[in-house]
Design a protein around this motif. Structure first.
Motif, PDB file in Angstrom:
ATOM      1  N   VAL A  39       0.839  -1.201   0.000  1.00  0.00           N
ATOM      2  CA  VAL A  39       0.000   0.000   0.000  1.00  0.00           C
ATOM      3  C   VAL A  39       0.876   1.255   0.000  1.00  0.00           C
ATOM      4  O   VAL A  39       0.596   2.221  -0.724  1.00  0.00           O
ATOM      5  N   ALA A  40       1.952   1.247   0.774  1.00  0.00           N
ATOM      6  CA  ALA A  40       2.863   2.396   0.820  1.00  0.00           C
ATOM      7  C   ALA A  40       3.461   2.657  -0.566  1.00  0.00           C
ATOM      8  O   ALA A  40       3.548   3.807  -1.015  1.00  0.00           O
ATOM      9  N   LEU A  41       3.850   1.586  -1.246  1.00  0.00           N
ATOM     10  CA  LEU A  41       4.411   1.728  -2.587  1.00  0.00           C
ATOM     11  C   LEU A  41       3.373   2.302  -3.546  1.00  0.00           C
ATOM     12  O   LEU A  41       3.677   3.180  -4.354  1.00  0.00           O
ATOM     13  N   LYS A  42       2.128   1.847  -3.449  1.00  0.00           N
ATOM     14  CA  LYS A  42       1.061   2.378  -4.311  1.00  0.00           C
ATOM     15  C   LYS A  42       0.859   3.875  -4.052  1.00  0.00           C
ATOM     16  O   LYS A  42       0.704   4.651  -4.991  1.00  0.00           O
ATOM     17  N   LEU A  43       0.878   4.279  -2.785  1.00  0.00           N
ATOM     18  CA  LEU A  43       0.715   5.699  -2.464  1.00  0.00           C
ATOM     19  C   LEU A  43       1.846   6.530  -3.069  1.00  0.00           C
ATOM     20  O   LEU A  43       1.615   7.625  -3.600  1.00  0.00           O
ATOM     21  N   ILE A  44       3.060   6.009  -3.000  1.00  0.00           N
ATOM     22  CA  ILE A  44       4.222   6.719  -3.563  1.00  0.00           C
ATOM     23  C   ILE A  44       4.078   6.839  -5.079  1.00  0.00           C
ATOM     24  O   ILE A  44       4.293   7.912  -5.661  1.00  0.00           O
ATOM     25  N   VAL A  45       3.687   5.745  -5.729  1.00  0.00           N
ATOM     26  CA  VAL A  45       3.511   5.771  -7.187  1.00  0.00           C
ATOM     27  C   VAL A  45       2.407   6.754  -7.565  1.00  0.00           C
ATOM     28  O   VAL A  45       2.573   7.568  -8.488  1.00  0.00           O
ATOM     29  N   ASP A  46       1.279   6.705  -6.856  1.00  0.00           N
ATOM     30  CA  ASP A  46       0.175   7.637  -7.144  1.00  0.00           C
ATOM     31  C   ASP A  46       0.617   9.082  -6.967  1.00  0.00           C
ATOM     32  O   ASP A  46       0.283   9.953  -7.782  1.00  0.00           O
ATOM     33  N   LYS A  47       1.353   9.347  -5.914  1.00  0.00           N
ATOM     34  CA  LYS A  47       1.829  10.712  -5.641  1.00  0.00           C
ATOM     35  C   LYS A  47       2.790  11.165  -6.740  1.00  0.00           C
ATOM     36  O   LYS A  47       2.699  12.296  -7.224  1.00  0.00           O
ATOM     37  N   GLN A  48       3.687  10.266  -7.152  1.00  0.00           N
ATOM     38  CA  GLN A  48       4.643  10.608  -8.207  1.00  0.00           C
ATOM     39  C   GLN A  48       3.927  10.890  -9.520  1.00  0.00           C
ATOM     40  O   GLN A  48       4.269  11.829 -10.230  1.00  0.00           O
ATOM     41  N   ARG A  49       2.898  10.091  -9.806  1.00  0.00           N
ATOM     42  CA  ARG A  49       2.115  10.319 -11.031  1.00  0.00           C
ATOM     43  C   ARG A  49       1.407  11.669 -10.961  1.00  0.00           C
ATOM     44  O   ARG A  49       1.337  12.400 -11.957  1.00  0.00           O
ATOM     45  N   ALA A  50       0.865  12.009  -9.784  1.00  0.00           N
ATOM     46  CA  ALA A  50       0.178  13.298  -9.619  1.00  0.00           C
ATOM     47  C   ALA A  50       1.153  14.454  -9.801  1.00  0.00           C
ATOM     48  O   ALA A  50       0.842  15.453 -10.467  1.00  0.00           O
ATOM     49  N   VAL A  51       2.345  14.315  -9.236  1.00  0.00           N
ATOM     50  CA  VAL A  51       3.374  15.361  -9.361  1.00  0.00           C
ATOM     51  C   VAL A  51       3.782  15.497 -10.825  1.00  0.00           C
ATOM     52  O   VAL A  51       3.888  16.608 -11.367  1.00  0.00           O
ATOM     53  N   SER A  52       4.015  14.363 -11.484  1.00  0.00           N
ATOM     54  CA  SER A  52       4.416  14.381 -12.896  1.00  0.00           C
ATOM     55  C   SER A  52       3.337  15.016 -13.763  1.00  0.00           C
ATOM     56  O   SER A  52       3.614  15.806 -14.655  1.00  0.00           O
ATOM     57  N   TYR A  53       2.062  14.654 -13.477  1.00  0.00           N
ATOM     58  CA  TYR A  53       0.951  15.207 -14.237  1.00  0.00           C
ATOM     59  C   TYR A  53       0.867  16.720 -14.038  1.00  0.00           C
ATOM     60  O   TYR A  53       0.719  17.480 -15.002  1.00  0.00           O
ATOM     61  N   THR A  54       0.984  17.168 -12.795  1.00  0.00           N
ATOM     62  CA  THR A  54       0.941  18.600 -12.489  1.00  0.00           C
ATOM     63  C   THR A  54       2.084  19.331 -13.189  1.00  0.00           C
ATOM     64  O   THR A  54       1.905  20.401 -13.769  1.00  0.00           O
ATOM     65  N   HIS A  55       3.275  18.725 -13.146  1.00  0.00           N
ATOM     66  CA  HIS A  55       4.449  19.322 -13.786  1.00  0.00           C
ATOM     67  C   HIS A  55       4.226  19.412 -15.301  1.00  0.00           C
ATOM     68  O   HIS A  55       4.524  20.431 -15.925  1.00  0.00           O
ATOM     69  N   LEU A  56       3.677  18.338 -15.887  1.00  0.00           N
ATOM     70  CA  LEU A  56       3.414  18.314 -17.323  1.00  0.00           C
ATOM     71  C   LEU A  56       2.390  19.378 -17.699  1.00  0.00           C
ATOM     72  O   LEU A  56       2.566  20.102 -18.684  1.00  0.00           O
ATOM     73  N   ARG A  57       1.311  19.506 -16.905  1.00  0.00           N
ATOM     74  CA  ARG A  57       0.275  20.511 -17.185  1.00  0.00           C
ATOM     75  C   ARG A  57       0.860  21.924 -17.083  1.00  0.00           C
ATOM     76  O   ARG A  57       0.551  22.786 -17.903  1.00  0.00           O
TER      77      ARG A  57
END
Length: 196
Positions: free
Chosen positions: A170-188
Motif C-alpha cells: 500500500v505504501a508503494l502504491k501511495l508513492i507511485v500515485d503521488k509521483q504520477r500526480a506530481v508528474s501530471y501537475t508538472h506536465l500541465r
C-alpha cells in the motif's frame, strides 16, 4: 504444589514474575505463538467470511503439551501474555488449546513488571478482548492474502524471492500515485507555459 498457573510469553518474565508471586503460583512461558496459519497452504477460507485455518506451530508440541499438563494440575490458569493485540491473540489461542471456558475471567495484563502491578493484575482478571483478537486476526489474514497473491507476481515480473506485505504494498502504491500526480501537475504546468 502450586494452585495457580500463570502463562506469559517470555522466559525472563516468567522467572521474574515467579519470584514475585511465590509458591502458590507456577509461571510458564509460551515463547511466542503456539498456533498460526499453515505455511504450506493458503489457510484462509475466502468463501467463508475469510475464516482462518489455525494449526499448531511446527516444533511447539513440547511447549503446548507441557502447558496442557500444567493447566490440568492447578485450580486457576491466568493468561498473562503481552498487553497488545499479539499478546491477546496468543492468550486466545491458549484458551483454546487448554480448553478454558471463554466466559471465565482468566486474562491478566501488566504494563510494568513490579510486584505491586503483578499482584494487582492477578486480583482483577478479565475476559479475553475479542476486539483485539479480531484486529490481530484481520492483520494476519491480510498479510496472508497480500503475500500469497502479490508475491508470486513480483517473482515473475521483478525478481524471485521478493515478498509483498500488506503495509509496503500500500505504501508503494501511495508513492507511485503521488509521483504520477506530481508528474501530471508538472506536465500541465509545462504545457501551460508553452502557450504563454
Amino acid at each position: 504444589m502450586a494452585k495457580n498457573l500463570v502463562i506469559v510469553e517470555s522466559p525472563t518474565k516468567a522467572r521474574s514474575i515467579g519470584k514475585m508471586l511465590g509458591s502458590n503460583y507456577k509461571v510458564k512461558a509460551t515463547v511466542g505463538h503456539l498456533r498460526d496459519l499453515p505455511k504450506s497452504k493458503f489457510g484462509v477460507d475466502i468463501e467463508n467470511n475469510f475464516e482462518p485455518e489455525y494449526i499448531k506451530v511446527r516444533g511447539r508440541a513440547k511447549t503446548i503439551n507441557e502447558l496442557i499438563k500444567e493447566a490440568g494440575k492447578v485450580d486457576k490458569v491466568y493468561l498473562a501474555t503481552d498487553p497488545d493485540r499479539e499478546g491477546e491473540a496468543i492468550s486466545w489461542h491458549l484458551e483454546y488449546l487448554l480448553g478454558l471456558d471463554p466466559k471465565e475471567k482468566n486474562r491478566v495484563e501488566f504494563h510494568e513488571i513490579t510486584k505491586e502491578n503483578v499482584k494487582n493484575a492477578i486480583k482483577s482478571p478479565r475476559q479475553i478482548d475479542q476486539n483485539l483478537v479480531d484486529a490481530q486476526q484481520a492483520r494476519r489474514v491480510m498479510d496472508r492474502i497480500v503475500g500469497y497473491e502479490i508475491s508470486p507476481i513480483l517473482w515473475k515480473r521483478v525478481k524471485s524471492g521478493l515478498s509483498a506485505g500488506r503495509v509496503q504494498s500500500v505504501a508503494l502504491k501511495l508513492i507511485v500515485d503521488k509521483q504520477r500526480a506530481v508528474s501530471y501537475t508538472h506536465l500541465r504546468a509545462h504545457e501551460t507555459l508553452r502557450y504563454l
